[in-house]
Write a protein that holds these residues in place. Structure first.
Motif, PDB file in Angstrom:
ATOM      1  N   ALA A  75      -3.558  16.633 -20.169  1.00  0.00           N
ATOM      2  CA  ALA A  75      -3.579  16.023 -18.832  1.00  0.00           C
ATOM      3  C   ALA A  75      -3.732  14.514 -18.944  1.00  0.00           C
ATOM      4  CB  ALA A  75      -4.704  16.616 -17.995  1.00  0.00           C
ATOM      5  N   LEU A  76      -4.616  14.052 -19.803  1.00  0.00           N
ATOM      6  CA  LEU A  76      -4.803  12.609 -19.961  1.00  0.00           C
ATOM      7  C   LEU A  76      -3.557  11.944 -20.541  1.00  0.00           C
ATOM      8  CD1 LEU A  76      -8.484  12.599 -21.263  1.00  0.00           C
ATOM      9  CD2 LEU A  76      -7.658  11.807 -19.020  1.00  0.00           C
ATOM     10  N   GLU A  77      -2.881  12.597 -21.464  1.00  0.00           N
ATOM     11  CA  GLU A  77      -1.662  12.048 -22.057  1.00  0.00           C
ATOM     12  C   GLU A  77      -0.544  11.919 -21.035  1.00  0.00           C
ATOM     13  OE1 GLU A  77      -0.900  14.626 -25.359  1.00  0.00           O
ATOM     14  OE2 GLU A  77      -2.410  13.640 -26.630  1.00  0.00           O
ATOM     15  N   ARG A  78      -0.511  12.815 -20.043  1.00  0.00           N
ATOM     16  CA  ARG A  78       0.506  12.706 -18.996  1.00  0.00           C
ATOM     17  C   ARG A  78       0.260  11.481 -18.117  1.00  0.00           C
ATOM     18  NH1 ARG A  78      -0.197  18.425 -19.071  1.00  0.00           N
ATOM     19  NH2 ARG A  78      -1.601  18.349 -17.277  1.00  0.00           N
ATOM     20  N   GLY A  79      -1.007  11.036 -18.050  1.00  0.00           N
ATOM     21  CA  GLY A  79      -1.340   9.796 -17.367  1.00  0.00           C
ATOM     22  C   GLY A  79      -1.234   9.826 -15.850  1.00  0.00           C
ATOM     23  N   THR A  80      -1.254  11.003 -15.236  1.00  0.00           N
ATOM     24  CA  THR A  80      -1.101  11.062 -13.787  1.00  0.00           C
ATOM     25  C   THR A  80      -2.396  11.364 -13.050  1.00  0.00           C
ATOM     26  OG1 THR A  80      -0.449  13.380 -13.946  1.00  0.00           O
ATOM     27  CG2 THR A  80       1.327  11.749 -13.920  1.00  0.00           C
ATOM     28  N   LEU A  81      -3.461  11.675 -13.771  1.00  0.00           N
ATOM     29  CA  LEU A  81      -4.735  11.942 -13.113  1.00  0.00           C
ATOM     30  C   LEU A  81      -5.576  10.666 -13.056  1.00  0.00           C
ATOM     31  CD1 LEU A  81      -5.744  15.336 -14.743  1.00  0.00           C
ATOM     32  CD2 LEU A  81      -4.780  14.949 -12.484  1.00  0.00           C
ATOM     33  N   THR A  82      -6.373  10.577 -12.030  1.00  0.00           N
ATOM     34  CA  THR A  82      -7.278   9.417 -11.915  1.00  0.00           C
ATOM     35  C   THR A  82      -8.709   9.874 -12.042  1.00  0.00           C
ATOM     36  OG1 THR A  82      -7.335   9.643  -9.521  1.00  0.00           O
ATOM     37  CG2 THR A  82      -5.700   8.142 -10.435  1.00  0.00           C
TER      38      THR A  82
END
Length: 82
Positions: A75-82
């Motif tokens: 999820a962090l690698e996708r970079g879309t969560l804040t």
């Protein structure tokens, strides 16, 4: 359109379940659905009973922990969560 074709289309859109994960593939799927811009609603009413048995996937805590770490890393690698 019934809910089954819509659900299938959503699964296809976000890439379905990740076979690399063990026990957290549903959580990973929910994260990707939210990341795709869909809204979710929390309801207080239980819709299912979650049981952990000695032979269940969730009973293997070390493996579940590794899978959850992988879920978060992805999820962090996708970079879309804040």
């Amino acid at each position: 359109m019934s809910s089954a074709p819509r659900a299938r289309a959503l699964l296809d859109e976000v890439g379905g379940f990740c076979e690399e994960l063990f026990g957290t593939e549903d959580y990973d799927l929910w994260l990707r659905i939210v990341e795709s811009g869909y809204e979710i609603t929390v309801i207080a009413e239980p819709l299912y009973v979650y049981r952990v048995r000695p032979s269940s996937v969730s009973s293997n805590l070390p493996r579940m922990a590794r899978s959850l770490q992988l879920t978060y890393r992805r999820a962090l690698e996708r970079g879309t969560l804040t």
